[in-house]
Design a protein around this motif. Sequence first.
Motif, PDB file in Angstrom:
ATOM      1  N   MET A   4       0.800  -1.214   0.000  1.00  0.00           N
ATOM      2  CA  MET A   4       0.000   0.000   0.000  1.00  0.00           C
ATOM      3  C   MET A   4       0.841   1.277   0.000  1.00  0.00           C
ATOM      4  SD  MET A   4      -3.057  -0.790  -0.420  1.00  0.00           S
ATOM      5  CE  MET A   4      -4.198  -2.177  -0.271  1.00  0.00           C
ATOM      6  N   PRO A   5       1.888   1.400   0.853  1.00  0.00           N
ATOM      7  CA  PRO A   5       2.700   2.626   0.799  1.00  0.00           C
ATOM      8  C   PRO A   5       3.358   2.848  -0.558  1.00  0.00           C
ATOM      9  CG  PRO A   5       3.113   1.427   2.834  1.00  0.00           C
ATOM     10  CD  PRO A   5       2.298   0.521   1.957  1.00  0.00           C
ATOM     11  N   VAL A   6       3.749   1.756  -1.211  1.00  0.00           N
ATOM     12  CA  VAL A   6       4.362   1.875  -2.543  1.00  0.00           C
ATOM     13  C   VAL A   6       3.353   2.400  -3.545  1.00  0.00           C
ATOM     14  CG1 VAL A   6       5.476   0.622  -4.422  1.00  0.00           C
ATOM     15  CG2 VAL A   6       6.003   0.033  -2.052  1.00  0.00           C
ATOM     16  N   LEU A   7       2.139   1.862  -3.487  1.00  0.00           N
ATOM     17  CA  LEU A   7       1.090   2.294  -4.406  1.00  0.00           C
ATOM     18  C   LEU A   7       0.749   3.762  -4.182  1.00  0.00           C
ATOM     19  CD1 LEU A   7      -1.315  -0.791  -4.330  1.00  0.00           C
ATOM     20  CD2 LEU A   7       0.166  -0.082  -6.198  1.00  0.00           C
ATOM     21  N   ARG A   8       0.702   4.175  -2.916  1.00  0.00           N
ATOM     22  CA  ARG A   8       0.356   5.563  -2.609  1.00  0.00           C
ATOM     23  C   ARG A   8       1.491   6.517  -2.960  1.00  0.00           C
ATOM     24  NH1 ARG A   8      -1.537   3.197   2.418  1.00  0.00           N
ATOM     25  NH2 ARG A   8      -3.808   2.918   2.343  1.00  0.00           N
ATOM     26  N   GLY A   9       2.719   6.122  -2.680  1.00  0.00           N
ATOM     27  CA  GLY A   9       3.855   7.006  -2.900  1.00  0.00           C
ATOM     28  C   GLY A   9       4.376   7.031  -4.318  1.00  0.00           C
ATOM     29  N   HIS A  10       4.152   5.968  -5.056  1.00  0.00           N
ATOM     30  CA  HIS A  10       4.651   5.875  -6.436  1.00  0.00           C
ATOM     31  C   HIS A  10       3.543   5.337  -7.347  1.00  0.00           C
ATOM     32  CE1 HIS A  10       8.693   6.530  -4.815  1.00  0.00           C
ATOM     33  NE2 HIS A  10       8.389   5.638  -3.887  1.00  0.00           N
ATOM     34  N   ALA A  14       3.604   2.023  -9.866  1.00  0.00           N
ATOM     35  CA  ALA A  14       2.683   0.938  -9.532  1.00  0.00           C
ATOM     36  C   ALA A  14       1.757   0.630 -10.701  1.00  0.00           C
ATOM     37  CB  ALA A  14       1.869   1.310  -8.297  1.00  0.00           C
ATOM     38  N   PHE A  15       1.283   1.676 -11.359  1.00  0.00           N
ATOM     39  CA  PHE A  15       0.394   1.481 -12.515  1.00  0.00           C
ATOM     40  C   PHE A  15       1.104   0.721 -13.637  1.00  0.00           C
ATOM     41  CE2 PHE A  15      -0.510   3.081 -16.785  1.00  0.00           C
ATOM     42  CZ  PHE A  15      -1.801   2.581 -16.958  1.00  0.00           C
ATOM     43  N   PHE A  16       2.320   1.128 -13.971  1.00  0.00           N
ATOM     44  CA  PHE A  16       3.046   0.477 -15.056  1.00  0.00           C
ATOM     45  C   PHE A  16       3.369  -0.979 -14.716  1.00  0.00           C
ATOM     46  CE2 PHE A  16       4.490   4.920 -16.252  1.00  0.00           C
ATOM     47  CZ  PHE A  16       3.673   4.977 -17.376  1.00  0.00           C
ATOM     48  N   VAL A  17       3.798  -1.218 -13.501  1.00  0.00           N
ATOM     49  CA  VAL A  17       4.126  -2.592 -13.101  1.00  0.00           C
ATOM     50  C   VAL A  17       2.885  -3.478 -13.183  1.00  0.00           C
ATOM     51  CG1 VAL A  17       4.804  -4.046 -11.161  1.00  0.00           C
ATOM     52  CG2 VAL A  17       6.076  -1.950 -11.641  1.00  0.00           C
ATOM     53  N   LEU A  18       1.777  -3.012 -12.665  1.00  0.00           N
ATOM     54  CA  LEU A  18       0.542  -3.799 -12.726  1.00  0.00           C
ATOM     55  C   LEU A  18       0.095  -4.035 -14.164  1.00  0.00           C
ATOM     56  CD1 LEU A  18      -1.631  -2.384  -9.791  1.00  0.00           C
ATOM     57  CD2 LEU A  18      -0.725  -4.710 -10.029  1.00  0.00           C
ATOM     58  N   SER A  19       0.230  -3.023 -15.010  1.00  0.00           N
ATOM     59  CA  SER A  19      -0.170  -3.171 -16.417  1.00  0.00           C
ATOM     60  C   SER A  19       0.630  -4.270 -17.107  1.00  0.00           C
ATOM     61  CB  SER A  19       0.022  -1.842 -17.168  1.00  0.00           C
ATOM     62  OG  SER A  19      -0.836  -0.846 -16.668  1.00  0.00           O
ATOM     63  N   PHE A  20       1.928  -4.337 -16.826  1.00  0.00           N
ATOM     64  CA  PHE A  20       2.770  -5.372 -17.415  1.00  0.00           C
ATOM     65  C   PHE A  20       2.462  -6.746 -16.817  1.00  0.00           C
ATOM     66  CE2 PHE A  20       5.178  -1.916 -19.155  1.00  0.00           C
ATOM     67  CZ  PHE A  20       5.870  -2.446 -20.229  1.00  0.00           C
ATOM     68  N   VAL A  21       2.378  -6.808 -15.506  1.00  0.00           N
ATOM     69  CA  VAL A  21       2.158  -8.100 -14.847  1.00  0.00           C
ATOM     70  C   VAL A  21       0.841  -8.722 -15.277  1.00  0.00           C
ATOM     71  CG1 VAL A  21       1.729  -9.204 -12.621  1.00  0.00           C
ATOM     72  CG2 VAL A  21       3.611  -7.578 -12.858  1.00  0.00           C
ATOM     73  N   ALA A  41      -5.356   0.992 -13.574  1.00  0.00           N
ATOM     74  CA  ALA A  41      -5.804   2.337 -13.198  1.00  0.00           C
ATOM     75  C   ALA A  41      -6.902   2.282 -12.143  1.00  0.00           C
ATOM     76  CB  ALA A  41      -6.299   3.086 -14.431  1.00  0.00           C
ATOM     77  N   LEU A  42      -7.820   1.325 -12.280  1.00  0.00           N
ATOM     78  CA  LEU A  42      -8.908   1.188 -11.314  1.00  0.00           C
ATOM     79  C   LEU A  42      -8.404   0.742  -9.943  1.00  0.00           C
ATOM     80  CD1 LEU A  42     -11.686  -0.453 -13.525  1.00  0.00           C
ATOM     81  CD2 LEU A  42     -11.582   1.907 -12.700  1.00  0.00           C
ATOM     82  N   ILE A  43      -7.261   0.078  -9.919  1.00  0.00           N
ATOM     83  CA  ILE A  43      -6.664  -0.337  -8.643  1.00  0.00           C
ATOM     84  C   ILE A  43      -5.859   0.802  -8.017  1.00  0.00           C
ATOM     85  CG2 ILE A  43      -4.957  -1.857  -7.563  1.00  0.00           C
ATOM     86  CD1 ILE A  43      -5.765  -4.005  -9.596  1.00  0.00           C
ATOM     87  N   VAL A  44      -4.997   1.428  -8.817  1.00  0.00           N
ATOM     88  CA  VAL A  44      -4.063   2.419  -8.289  1.00  0.00           C
ATOM     89  C   VAL A  44      -4.737   3.757  -7.986  1.00  0.00           C
ATOM     90  CG1 VAL A  44      -1.941   3.711  -8.746  1.00  0.00           C
ATOM     91  CG2 VAL A  44      -2.133   1.319  -9.460  1.00  0.00           C
ATOM     92  N   ALA A  45      -5.667   4.178  -8.826  1.00  0.00           N
ATOM     93  CA  ALA A  45      -6.297   5.498  -8.639  1.00  0.00           C
ATOM     94  C   ALA A  45      -6.948   5.655  -7.269  1.00  0.00           C
ATOM     95  CB  ALA A  45      -7.304   5.758  -9.753  1.00  0.00           C
ATOM     96  N   PRO A  46      -7.806   4.726  -6.832  1.00  0.00           N
ATOM     97  CA  PRO A  46      -8.417   4.913  -5.507  1.00  0.00           C
ATOM     98  C   PRO A  46      -7.441   4.732  -4.345  1.00  0.00           C
ATOM     99  CG  PRO A  46      -9.064   2.802  -6.433  1.00  0.00           C
ATOM    100  CD  PRO A  46      -8.353   3.550  -7.523  1.00  0.00           C
ATOM    101  N   ILE A  47      -6.423   3.888  -4.521  1.00  0.00           N
ATOM    102  CA  ILE A  47      -5.461   3.692  -3.438  1.00  0.00           C
ATOM    103  C   ILE A  47      -4.574   4.922  -3.268  1.00  0.00           C
ATOM    104  CG2 ILE A  47      -3.441   2.355  -2.715  1.00  0.00           C
ATOM    105  CD1 ILE A  47      -4.697  -0.091  -3.974  1.00  0.00           C
ATOM    106  N   SER A  48      -4.160   5.527  -4.379  1.00  0.00           N
ATOM    107  CA  SER A  48      -3.255   6.665  -4.311  1.00  0.00           C
ATOM    108  C   SER A  48      -3.975   7.979  -4.033  1.00  0.00           C
ATOM    109  CB  SER A  48      -2.467   6.789  -5.622  1.00  0.00           C
ATOM    110  OG  SER A  48      -3.337   7.028  -6.718  1.00  0.00           O
TER     111      SER A  48
END
Length: 252
Positions: A4-10, A14-21, A41-48
């Motif tokens: 969670m801190p990684v997703l919020r801070g970066h 996080a978006f690019f890594v998830l898109s590739f994975v 985007a739907l994962i990272v946007a609300p978390i960040s």
Amino acid sequence: MRAMPVLRGHPLIAFFVLSFVIAWGFVPFGSFGAFAPLVAALIVAPISRGRAGLVELGRRLVRWRVRWYWYALAIGVPVAVHLLAFAVDGTTATVSAGTVLLMFLLRLVNPTDGPLGEEPGWRGFALPGMQTRLSPLATTAILAVVITVWHLPLAFLAEGDPRSNVAIIVVGTVAVTFWYTWLFDHTGGSVLLVVIAHAAEGAVAHEGLLYMLVWLAVAVVLVVVDLRSWLRPAPVEATWAPDVPTTTARVR
């Protein structure tokens, strides 16, 4: 959770890594997750950014109030590229107008296909976030490389010579990335217009290298003719980017 801190801070990383994975996770099964940028985007946007992140993303996706000629360009430019490519290589399109229209409409609403599966992520989330620090030209150059690499597994999943497929993907993806940025920024950040343009681009099965070179020529013209807008501060930025002042989106 440690993630969670990684997703919020970066959020962009996080978006690019998830898109590739997510997308590449289907490759061992002979498929490709074209919807990965949307899911990321739907994962990272609300978390960040919380609820505001989803609201901002949603507003970009439904931003339809732009001047009529942007709709004409979103559809007309891809159609013109198809017709010019057909004219140059001397072939004739045999598909019916009804088939093309049906394919266009299906691509507009199918979240597992490229237009709706990719654009809310690449243009709705990543592009405005990157433009808080970089010019549209620099942002698009970087984004073009990332999206091209993201697409590369398709060269080995599709029929034909992988080397030829790679060339087609590289030229085509880089070219349309510039086209989509230009359209997005000039419509005040409308993902809807880019989804329409993407759906129109793929409504006809025309994937040869010549076709992609025509798109490359379009990209060069957009940069040369409108160079000032590519170099000045972007008209569309993300409000969630930390420590960066927000500019107001302008519809030109």
